[in-house]
Scaffold this active site. Sequence first.
Site, PDB file in Angstrom:
ATOM      1  N   HIS A 253      16.721 -38.211  -4.520  1.00 12.57           N
ATOM      2  CA  HIS A 253      16.046 -38.401  -3.224  1.00 12.57           C
ATOM      3  C   HIS A 253      14.569 -38.041  -3.312  1.00 12.57           C
ATOM      4  O   HIS A 253      13.929 -37.881  -2.286  1.00 12.57           O
ATOM      5  CB  HIS A 253      16.761 -37.574  -2.153  1.00 12.57           C
ATOM      6  CG  HIS A 253      18.206 -37.926  -2.019  1.00 12.57           C
ATOM      7  ND1 HIS A 253      18.633 -39.103  -1.449  1.00 12.57           N
ATOM      8  CD2 HIS A 253      19.329 -37.282  -2.433  1.00 12.57           C
ATOM      9  CE1 HIS A 253      19.955 -39.162  -1.497  1.00 12.57           C
ATOM     10  NE2 HIS A 253      20.400 -38.060  -2.096  1.00 12.57           N
TER      11      HIS A 253
ATOM     12  N   LYS B 211      11.725 -16.274  -9.622  1.00 12.65           N
ATOM     13  CA  LYS B 211      11.435 -15.313 -10.701  1.00 12.65           C
ATOM     14  C   LYS B 211      10.314 -15.842 -11.587  1.00 12.65           C
ATOM     15  O   LYS B 211       9.408 -15.117 -11.954  1.00 12.65           O
ATOM     16  CB  LYS B 211      12.671 -15.061 -11.574  1.00 12.65           C
ATOM     17  CG  LYS B 211      13.790 -14.256 -10.972  1.00 12.65           C
ATOM     18  CD  LYS B 211      13.499 -12.796 -10.752  1.00 12.65           C
ATOM     19  CE  LYS B 211      12.880 -12.546  -9.427  1.00 12.65           C
ATOM     20  NZ  LYS B 211      13.698 -12.137  -8.328  1.00 12.65           N
TER      21      LYS B 211
ATOM     22  N   ARG C 273       4.044  -0.527  -4.709  1.00 15.43           N
ATOM     23  CA  ARG C 273       3.676  -1.015  -3.374  1.00 15.43           C
ATOM     24  C   ARG C 273       2.332  -1.743  -3.364  1.00 15.43           C
ATOM     25  O   ARG C 273       1.923  -2.293  -2.344  1.00 15.43           O
ATOM     26  CB  ARG C 273       3.603   0.154  -2.377  1.00 15.43           C
ATOM     27  CG  ARG C 273       4.866   0.975  -2.318  1.00 15.43           C
ATOM     28  CD  ARG C 273       4.702   2.125  -1.365  1.00 15.43           C
ATOM     29  NE  ARG C 273       4.603   1.672   0.003  1.00 15.43           N
ATOM     30  CZ  ARG C 273       5.632   1.435   0.799  1.00 15.43           C
ATOM     31  NH1 ARG C 273       6.853   1.621   0.348  1.00 15.43           N
ATOM     32  NH2 ARG C 273       5.443   1.018   2.023  1.00 15.43           N
TER      33      ARG C 273
ATOM     34  N   GLU D  28      16.407 -18.821  -6.828  1.00 14.90           N
ATOM     35  CA  GLU D  28      16.084 -17.501  -7.361  1.00 14.90           C
ATOM     36  C   GLU D  28      15.451 -17.616  -8.747  1.00 14.90           C
ATOM     37  O   GLU D  28      14.481 -16.921  -9.059  1.00 14.90           O
ATOM     38  CB  GLU D  28      17.354 -16.633  -7.381  1.00 14.90           C
ATOM     39  CG  GLU D  28      17.178 -15.232  -7.931  1.00 14.90           C
ATOM     40  CD  GLU D  28      16.183 -14.356  -7.170  1.00 14.90           C
ATOM     41  OE1 GLU D  28      15.719 -14.752  -6.087  1.00 14.90           O
ATOM     42  OE2 GLU D  28      15.849 -13.284  -7.692  1.00 14.90           O
TER      43      GLU D  28
ATOM     44  N   GLU E 231       6.877 -15.934  -9.898  1.00 17.72           N
ATOM     45  CA  GLU E 231       6.447 -14.565  -9.622  1.00 17.72           C
ATOM     46  C   GLU E 231       5.893 -13.859 -10.862  1.00 17.72           C
ATOM     47  O   GLU E 231       4.853 -13.213 -10.794  1.00 17.72           O
ATOM     48  CB  GLU E 231       7.701 -13.843  -9.134  1.00 17.72           C
ATOM     49  CG  GLU E 231       7.488 -12.553  -8.434  1.00 17.72           C
ATOM     50  CD  GLU E 231       8.818 -11.960  -7.956  1.00 17.72           C
ATOM     51  OE1 GLU E 231       9.896 -12.486  -8.305  1.00 17.72           O
ATOM     52  OE2 GLU E 231       8.764 -10.961  -7.246  1.00 17.72           O
TER      53      GLU E 231
ATOM     54  N   CYS F 237       0.846  -1.178   0.000  1.00 17.01           N
ATOM     55  CA  CYS F 237       0.000   0.000   0.000  1.00 17.01           C
ATOM     56  C   CYS F 237       0.889   1.238   0.000  1.00 17.01           C
ATOM     57  O   CYS F 237       1.905   1.283   0.687  1.00 17.01           O
ATOM     58  CB  CYS F 237      -0.935   0.082   1.189  1.00 17.01           C
ATOM     59  SG  CYS F 237      -2.144  -1.220   1.241  1.00 17.01           S
TER      60      CYS F 237
ATOM     61  N   TRP G 299      -2.740  -2.638  -1.719  1.00 11.79           N
ATOM     62  CA  TRP G 299      -2.441  -4.067  -1.834  1.00 11.79           C
ATOM     63  C   TRP G 299      -3.325  -4.720  -0.772  1.00 11.79           C
ATOM     64  O   TRP G 299      -3.122  -4.518   0.422  1.00 11.79           O
ATOM     65  CB  TRP G 299      -0.965  -4.342  -1.570  1.00 11.79           C
ATOM     66  CG  TRP G 299      -0.612  -5.787  -1.768  1.00 11.79           C
ATOM     67  CD1 TRP G 299      -0.299  -6.388  -2.945  1.00 11.79           C
ATOM     68  CD2 TRP G 299      -0.535  -6.803  -0.763  1.00 11.79           C
ATOM     69  NE1 TRP G 299      -0.039  -7.724  -2.733  1.00 11.79           N
ATOM     70  CE2 TRP G 299      -0.177  -8.008  -1.401  1.00 11.79           C
ATOM     71  CE3 TRP G 299      -0.748  -6.814   0.620  1.00 11.79           C
ATOM     72  CZ2 TRP G 299      -0.023  -9.205  -0.709  1.00 11.79           C
ATOM     73  CZ3 TRP G 299      -0.592  -7.999   1.307  1.00 11.79           C
ATOM     74  CH2 TRP G 299      -0.231  -9.193   0.636  1.00 11.79           C
TER      75      TRP G 299
ATOM     76  N   ASN H 287      -1.707   2.142   5.687  1.00  8.54           N
ATOM     77  CA  ASN H 287      -0.819   1.086   5.194  1.00  8.54           C
ATOM     78  C   ASN H 287      -0.401   0.263   6.406  1.00  8.54           C
ATOM     79  O   ASN H 287       0.083   0.826   7.382  1.00  8.54           O
ATOM     80  CB  ASN H 287       0.387   1.737   4.498  1.00  8.54           C
ATOM     81  CG  ASN H 287       1.581   0.802   4.330  1.00  8.54           C
ATOM     82  OD1 ASN H 287       2.714   1.236   4.378  1.00  8.54           O
ATOM     83  ND2 ASN H 287       1.339  -0.469   4.134  1.00  8.54           N
ATOM     84  N   GLY H 288      -0.604  -1.060   6.331  1.00  6.73           N
ATOM     85  CA  GLY H 288      -0.243  -1.920   7.454  1.00  6.73           C
ATOM     86  C   GLY H 288      -1.360  -2.899   7.724  1.00  6.73           C
ATOM     87  O   GLY H 288      -2.239  -3.114   6.882  1.00  6.73           O
TER      88      GLY H 288
ATOM     89  N   LYS I  94       6.065  -4.774  -4.283  1.00  3.86           N
ATOM     90  CA  LYS I  94       7.517  -4.796  -4.150  1.00  3.86           C
ATOM     91  C   LYS I  94       7.970  -4.657  -2.708  1.00  3.86           C
ATOM     92  O   LYS I  94       8.948  -5.248  -2.290  1.00  3.86           O
ATOM     93  CB  LYS I  94       8.129  -3.673  -4.989  1.00  3.86           C
ATOM     94  CG  LYS I  94       9.628  -3.790  -5.062  1.00  3.86           C
ATOM     95  CD  LYS I  94      10.190  -3.114  -6.257  1.00  3.86           C
ATOM     96  CE  LYS I  94      11.650  -3.444  -6.419  1.00  3.86           C
ATOM     97  NZ  LYS I  94      11.892  -4.825  -6.869  1.00  3.86           N
TER      98      LYS I  94
HETATM   99  O1  M6R Z   1      12.858  -5.377   0.106  1.00  3.61           O
HETATM  100  P1  M6R Z   1      13.346  -6.759   0.485  1.00  3.61           P
HETATM  101  O2  M6R Z   1      14.584  -7.110  -0.237  1.00  3.61           O
HETATM  102  O3  M6R Z   1      13.484  -6.939   1.955  1.00  3.61           O
HETATM  103  O4  M6R Z   1      12.199  -7.724  -0.007  1.00  3.61           O
HETATM  104  C1  M6R Z   1      12.203  -9.087   0.301  1.00  3.61           C
HETATM  105  C2  M6R Z   1      11.326  -9.848  -0.666  1.00  3.61           C
HETATM  106  O5  M6R Z   1      10.006  -9.432  -0.561  1.00  3.61           O
HETATM  107  C3  M6R Z   1      11.788  -9.631  -2.116  1.00  3.61           C
HETATM  108  O6  M6R Z   1      13.125  -9.977  -2.252  1.00  3.61           O
HETATM  109  C4  M6R Z   1      10.956 -10.453  -3.095  1.00  3.61           C
HETATM  110  O7  M6R Z   1      11.131 -11.804  -2.860  1.00  3.61           O
HETATM  111  C5  M6R Z   1      11.371 -10.074  -4.513  1.00  3.61           C
HETATM  112  N1  M6R Z   1      10.684  -8.891  -4.951  1.00  3.61           N
HETATM  113  C6  M6R Z   1      11.119 -11.158  -5.475  1.00  3.61           C
HETATM  114  O8  M6R Z   1      11.561 -10.817  -6.748  1.00  3.61           O
END
Ligand code: M6R
Length: 620
Positions: free
Chosen positions: A514, A495, A27, A491, A498, A2, A76, A102-103, A615
């Site tokens: 395994h 990606k 956000r 990672e 996501e 948010c 959000w 926000n929260g 984000k």
């Molecule tokens: O702002 P941060 O690095 O603390 O965020 C942590 C995760 O939310 C962030 O790395 C998230 O997994 C990525 N946006 C994924 O691409």
Amino acid sequence: MCGIFAYLGSVKASAKIIAGLQKLEYRGYDSAGIAMIDSQGKLQLAKSVGYVSKLKKILESRKNANYRLAIGHTRWATHGQVNRRNAHPHLDCSRQIAVVHNGVIENFQELKTQLIRQGHRFRSSTDSEVIGHLIEEFLNQGLPFAAAFRRALQSLVGAWAVATISSRRPNTLWLGRFSSPLAIGLADKEVYASSDARAFPGKVKKIIFLEDGQLAKINLGQKQKIAVFNLDGRRIKHQPIGKKSIGKINLSRGKFDHFMLKEIFEQPAAIARALSGRVDFKKRSIVLGGLETIKGEIKKKKFLGLVACGTSYHAAMIGRLFASGGLGMPSWLANSSDYGPLDIDAYTLGRSSVFYVSQSGETADTLAGLKLIEKHSKALNLGIVNVVGSSLARRVKAGVYTRAGVEIGVAASKTFLNQIMAIILAEAYIGQLQRHPISGRSFFSGLKTLDKKIAVSLKKSPAIRKMTRRLTNVDSFMFLGRHLAYPLALEGALKLKEIAYKFSYGSPLGELKHGPLALVDRNNVAVITIFRKDPDWRKSISNIQEIIARKGRVIVVSDLDRREIPAQVESAISFPRLNSLWLAPFVAAPILQLFAYHLANHLGREIDKPRYLAKSVTVI
Ligand code: M6R
């Protein structure tokens, strides 16, 4: 999560709010809304589901929209579905008080039940709506507005950044913060407030960051009047800081179709920035001004800890291997999204330098980890953060900025590489202090040309685009790698899930037999293996043969020559061979980022704003 943006000034508040909200859209983008005070002192409201651009259209169709005071929100969703009713701002019963939040208000159900008993009528299913009704309730009980606002915020349990306006006080902006970020931006005859200081326009020269439990009352008459209070009503001296060092959100994508692609291609420059002035190539040593001032304290700590979540956790996993395998330093790693009292080992913590790794510096999980460790130990708390002036950066004792620049795409790309770099530089610096220097020339000579090597990986983009076209119908993806390539596998899988919304799974390559091998299926599964030509490379080839023997589809991401890879693999994408194994992630990760990007693009996904995500994850 948010975004809040508020404005108090002389002209066109609605346009200022829209410009601010568009920069805060990273956000959350479920819905957007604005509340404004018009020239008669009345409260006006506009809301829409979806992107801020829709709200902008609604406002453009309104005539004479020249408001001086307004609050805006991009949502959000946490509590309540994505619809217009649940979009912020929320009003009290009398429709005189508007609130954006926000929260997460953890005790909202109790508060709501009590307020309903007192006769309040709710319009939404959000937790946030209780705030306006609480203010109204305290006003009904005879408190002045400032006290009612304060009492309302005192009643909340959880995380909140709040901006409020009211037709009862048509010249005043009310703000408050606990655990969710909120900054005040000061310009000539104008005051702004934002969840992210980087969204302020250029004319803002000074910033006040509200700290936990602080409220602000802002009036604009002949002069700006900004009063900051504690939750108990005590006035606090506030010291605005200059805005110079804080980056700016720039919404131009240049020649790129998406911010993510632009940010992937910015990696050579971002890595060069991360290294600039931090490596003495002659002495083969690391120079980090951010840690220099506390080197005495660092020297005394025996352990090195890393705390992070998401992509930042994957960067920290690489950092952990570098600490042990590269420097021989005792180290530990914690995932902040699953960190709690059971993980607290006061003996180790008290003897640790702990790095909290976060792009945003606002991630609730990582901040909660920091608070827990602060409470239970005398750890030396340090930051690896991208956003200058963020909550985490302000709270830790010292740290290293990652210098990736502003990243707008929700999926982390350049910030991942720069986090790895900042972590290994910080660790190598500590290694120097503690007589655990990094061995080998290849690390330092490799750093010199690393940006150019990353650029070589990026040249694979057209080949990856072509190859991923064949994979759009595949349901599931397995990303496999051993040792340093395991965090990369995680990672790569993150990606893809996501931004392409494909089921993807990351695992150590050695784990295949395994269990995961049972998933191999020619039609529905593709296996991406990541490795370099290290002493274990033949083992990786054997694992690939095992998949091929079961008719699996294999894609190899490696620095091997094509003739060293079994002919039956579906595709092989190479990255440059580097002498230092520690630098391999920098040239391998861009291949995985491009893999996810192109596949998602073939599928027509909203790459920069993937569904359900945001984000900056400021709620737990
Ligand atoms: O702002 P941060 O690095 O603390 O965020 C942590 C995760 O939310 C962030 O790395 C998230 O997994 C990525 N946006 C994924 O691409």
